[in-house]
Motif scaffolding. Structure first.
Motif, PDB file in Angstrom:
ATOM      1  N   ALA A 130      26.794  95.791  22.403  1.00  0.00           N
ATOM      2  CA  ALA A 130      25.961  96.257  24.075  1.00  0.00           C
ATOM      3  C   ALA A 130      24.700  96.973  23.189  1.00  0.00           C
ATOM      4  O   ALA A 130      23.606  97.576  24.324  1.00  0.00           O
ATOM      5  N   LYS A 131      24.269  97.259  21.916  1.00  0.00           N
ATOM      6  CA  LYS A 131      23.549  98.332  21.650  1.00  0.00           C
ATOM      7  C   LYS A 131      22.347  97.379  22.164  1.00  0.00           C
ATOM      8  O   LYS A 131      22.107  96.328  21.901  1.00  0.00           O
ATOM      9  N   PHE A 137      28.308  94.206  31.666  1.00  0.00           N
ATOM     10  CA  PHE A 137      29.052  93.986  32.272  1.00  0.00           C
ATOM     11  C   PHE A 137      30.497  93.668  31.786  1.00  0.00           C
ATOM     12  O   PHE A 137      30.572  92.428  31.530  1.00  0.00           O
ATOM     13  N   LEU A 138      32.118  94.114  32.487  1.00  0.00           N
ATOM     14  CA  LEU A 138      32.655  93.783  32.755  1.00  0.00           C
ATOM     15  C   LEU A 138      33.759  93.601  33.972  1.00  0.00           C
ATOM     16  O   LEU A 138      33.586  94.168  34.775  1.00  0.00           O
ATOM     17  N   PRO A 279      22.603  90.747  30.975  1.00  0.00           N
ATOM     18  CA  PRO A 279      23.501  91.864  30.772  1.00  0.00           C
ATOM     19  C   PRO A 279      24.505  90.971  30.092  1.00  0.00           C
ATOM     20  O   PRO A 279      24.594  89.347  29.410  1.00  0.00           O
ATOM     21  N   LEU A 280      24.990  91.529  28.885  1.00  0.00           N
ATOM     22  CA  LEU A 280      25.991  91.951  28.194  1.00  0.00           C
ATOM     23  C   LEU A 280      27.605  91.322  28.688  1.00  0.00           C
ATOM     24  O   LEU A 280      27.933  91.775  30.189  1.00  0.00           O
ATOM     25  N   THR A 281      28.198  89.530  29.022  1.00  0.00           N
ATOM     26  CA  THR A 281      29.203  89.841  29.742  1.00  0.00           C
ATOM     27  C   THR A 281      30.538  89.727  28.666  1.00  0.00           C
ATOM     28  O   THR A 281      30.714  88.778  28.452  1.00  0.00           O
ATOM     29  N   ASP A 331      30.100  86.229  27.487  1.00  0.00           N
ATOM     30  CA  ASP A 331      29.456  86.646  26.262  1.00  0.00           C
ATOM     31  C   ASP A 331      30.446  86.000  25.276  1.00  0.00           C
ATOM     32  O   ASP A 331      30.453  86.196  24.492  1.00  0.00           O
ATOM     33  N   VAL A 332      31.937  87.201  25.441  1.00  0.00           N
ATOM     34  CA  VAL A 332      33.005  87.532  24.575  1.00  0.00           C
ATOM     35  C   VAL A 332      33.861  87.622  25.194  1.00  0.00           C
ATOM     36  O   VAL A 332      34.422  88.488  26.472  1.00  0.00           O
TER      37      VAL A 332
END
Length: 460
Positions: A130-131, A137-138, A279-281, A331-332
């Motif tokens: 997330a850096k 987004f979670l 966004p990081l999803t 993403d993860v």
């Protein structure tokens, strides 16, 4: 209290269809049966809300579910019931009442055990991923608070990294006093009725996040709701503060980055188009244990059998790139360890060690059951959503493997999970009449002032 636009018949039918493979009806007949079940569910739910107090509402819904064996009704109404089971702290029951099968699919990635992937603690790995991002987004399964626990733990790391805003699905924009008050109430949102969800919002406030309600306020579901959520999120976070960074909590596929969702685009897709932000999803609803009678993904079962994790994990390759079950959508993927067998309340409710188990015996409620036990922070009002709550009920307890029958009676007890601090613990009956109240202090090593009828520390 009602979820905003969450009781979407289209969404309920889409989820319910996955469990109807052995139903001896034509597809059309099964769809019609579900529509009837939806209408029946709405009526039962509306009638339950007329009851005084959360315990009475929950009990009315539970009784209606138990009394009606119609398959379509139990599938559809099971979701309604599961929300309320999570609200009263029956986390195992909530997951049993409603679960979406996680079957293998053609869009799955290769197994993370197939080579080149290393398991990492999710808390540290996601904070690192997330850096430098503008948004993370979670997602969550609304009736499985396990999928909120990692988010609560992550908030302090994300705040330290410079994230400024926290947004959550079904928060009500009408609660204009939330930031000033510092804690959620029944007027704050729908899913915040569940204590871990409330703790997520409470934690964000204490860390200095600006908490944002982004729920759609227009009639309609599907693409209408998804677009409105994205528009609200963009305008309420970035329009007046381009330097902002946001943590977003949402349900299921609201955060998917590609593909159709309910006939249109997801909230995350609309958000990226409006904002230009990728966004990081973080997907948290697929790689977890499912109840008996439903399916856990075979990759999940294999990872658990081989690695035996005791905390959430993610997988990364040698380049530090995260593994995801659905490469086109997220993403993860987070892999959650299963809860140990036989626990009456799962130990993951300790939020990674932030909270401690506090044992409550049945005599705290003067042996009057069912009894709703709630623990509120001492410096918050009686309107606060509790830090934790549970129901003591011998009718439910008789089915638990670990309960002891002593002279023909069930030993009724349970654990509250509480951070170190001061609390007032209360108990009410089904008519919402007060049965007990006691002030306690939870120290770093356990309770220092145990409530009458309770003992400190972990109990079985």
């Amino acid at each position: 209290m009602r979820p905003i636009a969450s009781l979407s018949l289209a969404l309920l039918l889409a989820c319910a269809d996955t469990t109807a493979a052995d139903e001896p009806l034509s597809p059309y007949q099964w769809q019609q049966a579900q529509k009837v079940a939806f209408e029946k569910s709405e009526k039962v739910y509306a009638d339950a809300l007329k009851r005084d107090g959360l315990l009475a509402q929950y009990a009315a819904m539970r009784d209606a579910y138990r009394a009606d064996k119609d398959r379509a009704f139990r599938i559809v109404f099971g979701q309604y019931l599961s929300w309320y089971q999570s609200f009263v702290g029956d986390y195992a029951g909530a997951h049993d009442s409603y679960s979406i099968r996680q079957l293998p699919s053609q869009d799955d990635a290769a197994s993370p055990l197939s080579g080149g992937q290393v398991a990492k603690p999710a808390l540290e790995a996601i904070a690192t991923l997330a850096k430098g991002r503008k948004a993370i987004f979670l997602n969550e399964a609304h009736n499985v608070p396990l999928t909120r626990t990692l988010t609560v733990e992550l908030l302090s790391k994300l705040r330290a990294d410079g994230y400024t805003h926290f947004a959550a699905e079904t928060l009500y924009s009408t609660d204009t006093d939330l930031a000033k008050r510092g804690y959620p109430t029944a007027k704050t949102g729908f899913y915040t009725m569940e204590p871990i969800c409330a703790e997520m919002v409470r934690t964000a406030l204490k860390l200095g996040f600006k908490v944002v309600a982004y729920e759609s306020e227009r009639e309609g579901n599907g693409d209408i709701r998804e677009y409105d959520q994205a528009k609200n999120l963009y305008e309420r976070v970035f329009k007046n503060d381009p330097t902002a960074r946001v943590v977003v909590n949402a349900g299921y596929a609201h955060i998917q980055e590609n593909g159709k969702y309910l006939g249109g685009r997801s909230m995350a897709q609309h958000f990226t188009r409006l904002s230009g932000i990728d966004p990081l999803t973080v997907e948290q609803t697929m790689m977890m244990e499912h109840p008996p009678g439903t399916e856990s993904h075979p990759f999940y079962l294999a990872a658990i059998a081989q690695l035996h994790p005791t905390a959430p994990i993610v997988f990364e390759n040698a380049k530090g790139e995260p593994w995801t079950l659905k490469p086109k959508a997220y993403d993860v993927s987070v892999v959650f360890p299963p809860a140990p067998q036989g626990e009456e309340r799962p130990a993951w409710a300790d939020l990674g060690g932030l909270r401690q188990a506090y044992f409550v015996a049945g005599d705290f409620c003067q042996k009057q059951f069912p009894c709703l036990v709630e623990a509120r922070y001492a410096d918050e009002g009686d309107d606060a959503i509790p830090a934790d709550r549970l129901v003591l009920d011998p009718i439910n307890a008789i089915n638990r493997v670990n309960d002891k029958v002593i002279q023909g009676q069930i030993e009724v007890h349970g654990n509250l999970y509480l951070r170190p601090g001061r609390y007032r613990i209360t108990g009410v009956d089904r008519e919402n009449h007060s049965l007990a109240r006691k002030d306690v202090t939870i120290g770093s090593g356990g309770a220092t002032a145990p409530a009458a009828g309770t003992r400190a520390g972990k109990g079985g």
